[in-house]
Design an enzyme around this catalytic site. Structure first.
Site, PDB file in Angstrom:
ATOM      1  N   PRO A 168       0.777  -1.220  -0.042  1.00 33.41           N
ATOM      2  CA  PRO A 168       0.014  -0.048   0.428  1.00 33.41           C
ATOM      3  C   PRO A 168       0.765   1.236   0.160  1.00 33.41           C
ATOM      4  O   PRO A 168       1.729   1.081   0.797  1.00 33.41           O
ATOM      5  CB  PRO A 168      -0.985  -0.291   1.468  1.00 33.41           C
ATOM      6  CG  PRO A 168       0.295  -0.921   1.938  1.00 33.41           C
ATOM      7  CD  PRO A 168       0.854  -1.930   1.200  1.00 33.41           C
TER       8      PRO A 168
ATOM      9  N   GLN B 254      -7.029  -1.235   1.908  1.00 33.35           N
ATOM     10  CA  GLN B 254      -6.800  -1.093   3.922  1.00 33.35           C
ATOM     11  C   GLN B 254      -7.222  -0.296   4.348  1.00 33.35           C
ATOM     12  O   GLN B 254      -7.933   0.910   4.050  1.00 33.35           O
ATOM     13  CB  GLN B 254      -4.929  -1.007   3.537  1.00 33.35           C
ATOM     14  CG  GLN B 254      -4.036  -0.347   5.156  1.00 33.35           C
ATOM     15  CD  GLN B 254      -3.023  -0.447   5.377  1.00 33.35           C
ATOM     16  OE1 GLN B 254      -2.646   0.656   4.453  1.00 33.35           O
ATOM     17  NE2 GLN B 254      -2.204  -0.763   5.700  1.00 33.35           N
TER      18      GLN B 254
ATOM     19  N   TYR C  80      -0.050   4.635  13.434  1.00 36.96           N
ATOM     20  CA  TYR C  80      -1.738   5.214  13.423  1.00 36.96           C
ATOM     21  C   TYR C  80      -1.799   4.660  14.580  1.00 36.96           C
ATOM     22  O   TYR C  80      -1.792   4.110  15.732  1.00 36.96           O
ATOM     23  CB  TYR C  80      -2.020   4.300  12.089  1.00 36.96           C
ATOM     24  CG  TYR C  80      -1.784   5.384  11.055  1.00 36.96           C
ATOM     25  CD1 TYR C  80      -1.902   7.045  10.850  1.00 36.96           C
ATOM     26  CD2 TYR C  80      -0.663   5.067  10.053  1.00 36.96           C
ATOM     27  CE1 TYR C  80      -1.224   7.756   9.931  1.00 36.96           C
ATOM     28  CE2 TYR C  80      -0.587   5.291   8.953  1.00 36.96           C
ATOM     29  CZ  TYR C  80      -0.723   7.224   8.528  1.00 36.96           C
ATOM     30  OH  TYR C  80      -0.255   7.362   7.723  1.00 36.96           O
TER      31      TYR C  80
ATOM     32  N   ARG D 289      -1.690  -5.452   9.128  1.00 39.18           N
ATOM     33  CA  ARG D 289      -0.127  -5.582   8.968  1.00 39.18           C
ATOM     34  C   ARG D 289       0.273  -4.967   9.750  1.00 39.18           C
ATOM     35  O   ARG D 289      -0.863  -4.079  10.617  1.00 39.18           O
ATOM     36  CB  ARG D 289      -0.326  -3.744   8.158  1.00 39.18           C
ATOM     37  CG  ARG D 289       1.000  -3.954   7.310  1.00 39.18           C
ATOM     38  CD  ARG D 289       1.018  -2.746   6.653  1.00 39.18           C
ATOM     39  NE  ARG D 289       2.411  -3.009   5.977  1.00 39.18           N
ATOM     40  CZ  ARG D 289       3.058  -2.708   4.627  1.00 39.18           C
ATOM     41  NH1 ARG D 289       2.906  -1.411   4.678  1.00 39.18           N
ATOM     42  NH2 ARG D 289       4.489  -3.106   4.600  1.00 39.18           N
TER      43      ARG D 289
ATOM     44  N   GLY E  73       7.127  -1.593  -2.891  1.00 44.24           N
ATOM     45  CA  GLY E  73       6.061  -0.055  -2.642  1.00 44.24           C
ATOM     46  C   GLY E  73       6.692   0.723  -3.277  1.00 44.24           C
ATOM     47  O   GLY E  73       6.489   0.804  -4.824  1.00 44.24           O
TER      48      GLY E  73
HETATM   49  C1  LIG Z   1       4.241   7.649   0.300  1.00 39.21           C
HETATM   50  C2  LIG Z   1       3.979   6.466   0.628  1.00 39.21           C
HETATM   51  C3  LIG Z   1       3.182   6.025   1.472  1.00 39.21           C
HETATM   52  C4  LIG Z   1       2.830   4.644   2.448  1.00 39.21           C
HETATM   53  N1  LIG Z   1       1.371   4.674   2.544  1.00 39.21           N
HETATM   54  C5  LIG Z   1       1.144   3.454   3.064  1.00 39.21           C
HETATM   55  C6  LIG Z   1      -0.141   3.279   2.972  1.00 39.21           C
HETATM   56  O1  LIG Z   1      -1.025   3.230   2.928  1.00 39.21           O
HETATM   57  N2  LIG Z   1      -0.565   2.288   4.110  1.00 39.21           N
HETATM   58  C7  LIG Z   1       0.591   1.408   4.560  1.00 39.21           C
HETATM   59  O2  LIG Z   1       0.524   0.084   5.316  1.00 39.21           O
HETATM   60  N3  LIG Z   1       2.187   1.194   4.240  1.00 39.21           N
HETATM   61  C8  LIG Z   1       2.169   2.890   3.255  1.00 39.21           C
HETATM   62  N4  LIG Z   1       3.418   2.888   2.890  1.00 39.21           N
HETATM   63  C9  LIG Z   1       4.743   2.180   3.217  1.00 39.21           C
HETATM   64  C10 LIG Z   1       5.154   0.748   2.058  1.00 39.21           C
HETATM   65  O3  LIG Z   1       3.332   0.211   1.604  1.00 39.21           O
HETATM   66  C11 LIG Z   1       6.065   0.159   2.629  1.00 39.21           C
HETATM   67  O4  LIG Z   1       5.695  -0.161   3.471  1.00 39.21           O
HETATM   68  C12 LIG Z   1       7.545   0.832   2.070  1.00 39.21           C
HETATM   69  O5  LIG Z   1       7.434   2.076   1.761  1.00 39.21           O
HETATM   70  C13 LIG Z   1       8.281   0.379   2.942  1.00 39.21           C
HETATM   71  O6  LIG Z   1       8.189  -0.452   1.365  1.00 39.21           O
HETATM   72  P1  LIG Z   1       9.766   0.037  -0.218  1.00 39.21           P
HETATM   73  O7  LIG Z   1      10.680  -0.193   0.243  1.00 39.21           O
HETATM   74  O8  LIG Z   1       9.247  -1.596  -1.162  1.00 39.21           O
HETATM   75  O9  LIG Z   1       8.737   0.586  -0.917  1.00 39.21           O
HETATM   76  C14 LIG Z   1       3.594   3.623   2.414  1.00 39.21           C
HETATM   77  C15 LIG Z   1       4.914   4.288   1.984  1.00 39.21           C
HETATM   78  C16 LIG Z   1       5.267   5.873   1.256  1.00 39.21           C
HETATM   79  C17 LIG Z   1       6.768   5.773   0.992  1.00 39.21           C
END
Ligand SMILES: Cc1cc2nc3c(=O)[nH]c(=O)nc-3n(C[C@H](O)[C@H](O)[C@H](O)COP(=O)(O)O)c2cc1C
Length: 337
Positions: free
Chosen positions: A25, A102, A177, A225, A320
């Site tokens: 997400p 989510q 949160y 999560r 992500g």
């Molecule tokens: C801009 C942004 C928005 C995110 N929004 C959410 C979200 O809505 N819900 C959530 O559980 N994690 C959110 N995350 C965390 C990501 O799901 C993920 O755990 C994080 O980016 C690490 O993974 P990655 O290294 O593959 O990016 C967000 C991360 C970023 C950078």
């Protein structure tokens, strides 16, 4: 525990997932003022649906108006939002790509100053300033009636999610949160049945899970999560300990969740290096028994994704920012798998 190949299918509550790569997400701040999708949202998620991933978790949707983190956040807080969200869910159905959505309550972690102008009281477990929220918010401790109505809001949002066409929901219990605030002794100083020992700090999360399960019907997938600890893997321990987080994971397995995604609690989702939550995912996978576990965080290379799944650290890898940067990343990986 046994590993698998990134190409192996997996079944979650009767739903066949064709492989082991999920889109994590990522909040896009693209919703309209009522919390429904805009043309920009549909464009972003159209790309995600066509990206070749095997599963998508759509960004956090607020379960009630006062549970938003931003003005431009998606919401599932009223029945009109069921209809509004249908075009989003349809994007995934059209591509045959399974999608969960989510659901979240931000508590005192407000990300957008504009929300403060609405002047509603901001709720949290206790009157403690959130350690990682830069805004000057002194929250109000939730009373028991508000706790009960929050549980109901999560259940109602879950019902709307499946009515809109999603395959299920992911309860957001990490990244600081509301549910994460209850889990952490740094933000939860309550002296009633929702504070103190970990079994009491986790009580709200357990109540949410128990209320959401029947709201999803027989086929709806219930994912959580979970923030496993307040301190990142290589940092000195503080707040929620990994041991406590793993106990919560074990209990969630007993409560019958269908999927667990692991991440950080108050410490958030980012750390140095590749696949930095791999060891936590492995420990959580052992704790939850047969429940499939996703590991997300810093997975940039195909070799990292492959190692995590083949070595049995997790069942699914979540990507992500990699997919944000390159929407074709997973397609390219799959060509050489
Ligand atoms: C801009 C942004 C928005 C995110 N929004 C959410 C979200 O809505 N819900 C959530 O559980 N994690 C959110 N995350 C965390 C990501 O799901 C993920 O755990 C994080 O980016 C690490 O993974 P990655 O290294 O593959 O990016 C967000 C991360 C970023 C950078």
């Amino acid at each position: 525990m046994k590993g698998a190949s990134l190409r192996d299918p997996l079944e979650i509550r009767g739903l066949r997932i064709e492989g082991r790569i999920a889109a994590a997400p990522i909040a896009t701040a693209s919703a309209d003022h009522d919390g429904g999708p805009t043309p920009r949202s549909l464009e972003i998620y159209g790309r995600v649906a066509r990206s070749g991933v095997d599963l998508v978790v759509v960004e956090h949707h607020a379960v009630c108006r006062k549970g938003r983190a931003r003005v431009a956040q998606f919401r599932l807080d009223s029945d009109s939002m069921t209809e509004a969200n249908r075009p989003m869910a349809d994007l995934f159905l059209a591509e045959g790509c399974p999608a969960l959505v989510q659901i979240n309550h931000a508590g005192s972690q407000i990300r957008d100053e504009a929300l403060l102008a609405e002047k509603y009281p901001i709720s949290a477990p206790s009157e403690v300033k959130h350690p990682s929220c830069p805004l000057p918010i002194r929250p109000r401790a939730m009373e028991s009636a508000e706790i009960s109505s929050t549980v109901e809001s999560f259940a109602a949002a879950a019902r709307r999610a499946v009515s809109a066409g999603y395959r299920g929901v992911q309860v957001h219990a990490c990244h600081g949160y509301l549910l994460s605030q209850f889990l952490s002794p740094l933000t939860n100083a309550r002296r009633d049945g929702y504070g103190g020992r970990i079994r009491d700090r986790a009580r709200l999360l357990f109540e949410v899970v128990e209320a959401v399960r029947p709201a999803l019907g027989n086929e709806g997938i219930l994912s959580v999560r979970l923030g496993l600890s307040d301190s990142l893997p290589k940092d000195p321990p503080e707040g929620l300990s990994l041991e406590e987080g793993l106990w919560v994971a074990r209990e969630l397995g007993r409560l019958g969740i269908d999927h667990l995604d692991v991440s950080g609690n108050l410490c958030g989702y980012d750390a140095p290096g590749e696949g930095y939550f791999g060891d936590w995912a492995r420990a959580a996978r052992e704790a939850v028994g047969r429940v499939p576990v996703t590991c997300t965080g810093g997975i940039r290379k195909l070799e990292t994704a492959r190692d995590l799944v083949e070595s049995g650290a997790c069942d699914i890898v979540g990507i992500g920012r990699g997919l944000q940067k390159d929407p074709d990343l997973v397609r390219k990986w799959k060509e050489i798998l």
